[in-house]
Scaffold this motif. Structure first.
Motif, PDB file in Angstrom:
ATOM      1  N   UNK A 104     -23.371  52.227  -1.157  1.00 54.85           N
ATOM      2  CA  UNK A 104     -24.758  51.744  -1.208  1.00 54.85           C
ATOM      3  C   UNK A 104     -24.817  50.225  -1.057  1.00 54.85           C
ATOM      4  N   UNK A 105     -23.884  49.537  -1.722  1.00 55.98           N
ATOM      5  CA  UNK A 105     -23.893  48.067  -1.688  1.00 55.98           C
ATOM      6  C   UNK A 105     -23.533  47.526  -0.312  1.00 55.98           C
ATOM      7  N   UNK A 106     -22.619  48.186   0.396  1.00 61.17           N
ATOM      8  CA  UNK A 106     -22.200  47.674   1.695  1.00 61.17           C
ATOM      9  C   UNK A 106     -23.335  47.789   2.706  1.00 61.17           C
ATOM     10  N   UNK A 107     -24.250  48.726   2.490  1.00 59.19           N
ATOM     11  CA  UNK A 107     -25.411  48.843   3.389  1.00 59.19           C
ATOM     12  C   UNK A 107     -26.329  47.640   3.224  1.00 59.19           C
ATOM     13  N   UNK A 137     -16.029  62.914   3.105  1.00 60.26           N
ATOM     14  CA  UNK A 137     -16.453  63.576   4.336  1.00 60.26           C
ATOM     15  C   UNK A 137     -17.828  64.208   4.178  1.00 60.26           C
ATOM     16  N   UNK A 138     -18.154  64.643   2.980  1.00 59.71           N
ATOM     17  CA  UNK A 138     -19.453  65.275   2.741  1.00 59.71           C
ATOM     18  C   UNK A 138     -20.561  64.298   2.408  1.00 59.71           C
ATOM     19  N   UNK A 139     -20.249  63.037   2.323  1.00 60.27           N
ATOM     20  CA  UNK A 139     -21.245  62.026   1.935  1.00 60.27           C
ATOM     21  C   UNK A 139     -21.873  61.426   3.187  1.00 60.27           C
ATOM     22  N   UNK A 140     -23.152  61.759   3.431  1.00 56.18           N
ATOM     23  CA  UNK A 140     -23.851  61.282   4.634  1.00 56.18           C
ATOM     24  C   UNK A 140     -23.828  59.762   4.750  1.00 56.18           C
ATOM     25  N   UNK A 141     -24.013  59.058   3.616  1.00 54.08           N
ATOM     26  CA  UNK A 141     -24.029  57.598   3.656  1.00 54.08           C
ATOM     27  C   UNK A 141     -22.697  57.040   4.146  1.00 54.08           C
ATOM     28  N   UNK A 142     -21.611  57.738   3.807  1.00 56.85           N
ATOM     29  CA  UNK A 142     -20.298  57.261   4.226  1.00 56.85           C
ATOM     30  C   UNK A 142     -20.128  57.426   5.731  1.00 56.85           C
ATOM     31  N   UNK A 143     -20.566  58.555   6.238  1.00 54.07           N
ATOM     32  CA  UNK A 143     -20.478  58.785   7.675  1.00 54.07           C
ATOM     33  C   UNK A 143     -21.275  57.705   8.405  1.00 54.07           C
ATOM     34  N   UNK A 144     -22.479  57.429   7.903  1.00 53.16           N
ATOM     35  CA  UNK A 144     -23.309  56.372   8.515  1.00 53.16           C
ATOM     36  C   UNK A 144     -22.604  55.012   8.433  1.00 53.16           C
ATOM     37  N   UNK A 145     -21.978  54.744   7.277  1.00 52.96           N
ATOM     38  CA  UNK A 145     -21.263  53.479   7.096  1.00 52.96           C
ATOM     39  C   UNK A 145     -20.161  53.338   8.139  1.00 52.96           C
ATOM     40  N   UNK A 146     -19.369  54.379   8.332  1.00 49.09           N
ATOM     41  CA  UNK A 146     -18.283  54.311   9.310  1.00 49.09           C
ATOM     42  C   UNK A 146     -18.823  54.130  10.724  1.00 49.09           C
ATOM     43  N   UNK A 148     -21.660  52.787  11.542  1.00 46.89           N
ATOM     44  CA  UNK A 148     -22.194  51.424  11.608  1.00 46.89           C
ATOM     45  C   UNK A 148     -21.066  50.414  11.798  1.00 46.89           C
ATOM     46  N   UNK A 149     -19.998  50.567  11.031  1.00 50.44           N
ATOM     47  CA  UNK A 149     -18.866  49.642  11.159  1.00 50.44           C
ATOM     48  C   UNK A 149     -18.226  49.746  12.529  1.00 50.44           C
ATOM     49  N   UNK A 150     -18.079  50.960  13.026  1.00 49.47           N
ATOM     50  CA  UNK A 150     -17.478  51.137  14.352  1.00 49.47           C
ATOM     51  C   UNK A 150     -18.350  50.498  15.438  1.00 49.47           C
ATOM     52  N   UNK A 165      -8.098  49.026   8.744  1.00 47.99           N
ATOM     53  CA  UNK A 165      -8.749  49.617   7.582  1.00 47.99           C
ATOM     54  C   UNK A 165      -9.793  50.638   8.019  1.00 47.99           C
ATOM     55  N   UNK A 166     -10.606  50.300   9.014  1.00 52.44           N
ATOM     56  CA  UNK A 166     -11.625  51.235   9.517  1.00 52.44           C
ATOM     57  C   UNK A 166     -10.940  52.480  10.083  1.00 52.44           C
TER      58      UNK A 166
END
Length: 175
Positions: A104-107, A137-146, A148-150, A165-166
């Motif tokens: 949440x914070x990285x967003x 893998x089941x966390x939508x925010x994490x998928x979005x984070x990856x 976004x980073x990519x 790291x990514x």
């Protein structure tokens, strides 16, 4: 850095000249040289009547506690213990709540340094277990984070450390 990689530099004047260990009970002789009480006592009990450092004959074999040095050693030892405890806490795998909060914070914080810290924390979490990887893998925010980073990666200017790291975060999360 792993916990067992912790390297501690001991100030030389905290070491007993006889044992070379950190002094537990520093005492000074009449020559002014300070030793650990147990080490100098063994020296004297062995029939010696000289100061091991100066080789001067001792006028008396009285010990004078070096309370200032003892207090300095205690303060230093406490700081080493605190630092080791903080470092081991930083190395421990974070909880699911901590990971959710970090994502949440990285967003909100769009700063590369912060991204690397969060990803390093996520990697520690993902390395711990299959359950943790499944959680990510089941966390939508994490998928979005990856994603976004990519999408932000410029392969000409992004540091190799961040790229690795990514990449590892993606591989671990979907392994």
């Amino acid at each position: 850095m792993r916990k067992d990689d912790l390297y501690i530099t001991v100030p030389s004047f905290f070491r007993c000249p006889i044992s070379l260990d950190v002094m537990k009970s520093p005492v000074s002789l009449c020559t002014g040289v300070t030793y650990d009480r147990a080490s100098i006592q063994r020296w004297l009990d062995g029939g010696n009547n000289t100061c091991p450092a100066t080789m001067q004959i001792l006028q008396n074999k009285d010990f004078i506690p070096n309370r200032t040095l003892q207090r300095l050693i205690e303060i230093w030892s406490d700081s080493v213990r605190r630092r080791a405890s903080v470092e081991s806490a930083e190395l421990a795998a974070p909880t699911r709540d901590e990971i959710a909060d970090a994502i949440d914070r990285v967003k909100v914080e769009k700063e590369e340094r912060f991204d690397r810290e969060v990803l390093a924390k996520i990697l520690r979490f993902a390395r711990e277990s299959d359950d943790n990887r499944g959680f990510l893998a089941g966390k939508d925010d994490f998928v979005r984070l990856l994603v976004d980073l990519m999408s932000q990666i410029d392969f000409k200017t992004t540091s190799a450390a961040k790229l690795l790291i990514v990449q590892e975060a993606i591989l671990l999360s979907y392994a």
